[in-house]
Design an enzyme around this catalytic site. Sequence first.
Site, PDB file in Angstrom:
ATOM      1  N   ASP A  89       5.263  34.414  39.589  1.00 59.48           N
ATOM      2  CA  ASP A  89       4.229  35.176  40.283  1.00 59.48           C
ATOM      3  C   ASP A  89       2.971  35.072  39.425  1.00 59.48           C
ATOM      4  O   ASP A  89       3.049  34.788  38.221  1.00 59.48           O
ATOM      5  CB  ASP A  89       4.688  36.628  40.417  1.00 59.48           C
ATOM      6  CG  ASP A  89       3.602  37.546  40.925  1.00 59.48           C
ATOM      7  OD1 ASP A  89       2.897  37.168  41.882  1.00 59.48           O
ATOM      8  OD2 ASP A  89       3.439  38.644  40.353  1.00 59.48           O
ATOM      9  N   ASP A  91      -0.321  37.350  39.873  1.00 60.03           N
ATOM     10  CA  ASP A  91      -0.960  38.636  39.607  1.00 60.03           C
ATOM     11  C   ASP A  91      -0.003  39.592  38.901  1.00 60.03           C
ATOM     12  O   ASP A  91       1.132  39.798  39.330  1.00 60.03           O
ATOM     13  CB  ASP A  91      -1.443  39.277  40.909  1.00 60.03           C
ATOM     14  CG  ASP A  91      -2.518  38.459  41.590  1.00 60.03           C
ATOM     15  OD1 ASP A  91      -3.207  37.695  40.890  1.00 60.03           O
ATOM     16  OD2 ASP A  91      -2.662  38.567  42.826  1.00 60.03           O
TER      17      ASP A  91
END
Length: 295
Positions: A89, A91
């Site tokens: 991922d 963010d």
Amino acid sequence: MEGLASSRIIPVRASCRQHYTAFLPTFSLQLRKNLIKGQVWMMNCPKSLDSITASIRPSEASTTGHIDNKQPSKEVLELWRSTDAVCFDVDSTVCIDEGIDELAEFCGAGKAVAEWTARAMGGSVPFEEALSARLSLFKPSLSQVQDYLDKRPPRLSPGIEELVKKLKSRNIDVYLISGGFRQMINPVASILGIPQENIFANQLLFGSSGEFLGFDANEPTSRSGGKATAVQQIRKVKGYKALVMIGDGATDLEARKPGGADLFICYAGVQLREPVAAKANWLVFNLTDLINALE
């Protein structure tokens, strides 16, 4: 997701130090035919970028005392060491902030958008609903996005550059899978040496005058379960025997399913989302732990 509606989020304070990293002047994004359908927008990025690596002091909150996955099992360690690919991922994992929140704040709508982000990452609302609602609050123009990229270089989580380098030295393929936007993730990928074809993210769409039109709904990451779909597609095309997903939110946890990720590692060095952390195979607050576990 069921059981995630009341997600408790505990932020970890961060301070940043700045260093400089050059990146490619132009990015031309192409979706692989076998993985994602839809036309991709092209943009020019600035010729140089101040890459900021954050110095975070991870803190294991006392409220995680009941979570028993902070020490990996033998099986988890064996899988981590033998994996063929790792999907990150972006963010609050690769970077210390939520890209859409930062862009919204830059455009003057930070608080309202951040509230929607917290709900989306906790799993209390469908991701596509949250994405559309957040963008509708500030409707960023092309010029605003370009100005943001010029003035707000990526802030990387401490240890991520070393971790990616370590994985690549072991011939482990690295991917970025994000509900954020390609325009903002391209510079991050350049810093980390991750090829454009290994990015799966959303796409902002603009009109001929640079006005905001929306986002590409054909991208799998634009909807709930999209990261799981992307991981499944990657694995099917590449034929990986083992694949690991690393992230902080409910959409990352979703990627652990048959045909998708074998292992979900929750990185809580930026945001601790307790319901997500409790369901992870391994909870880490420092990326150095992952590096050391590869030795």
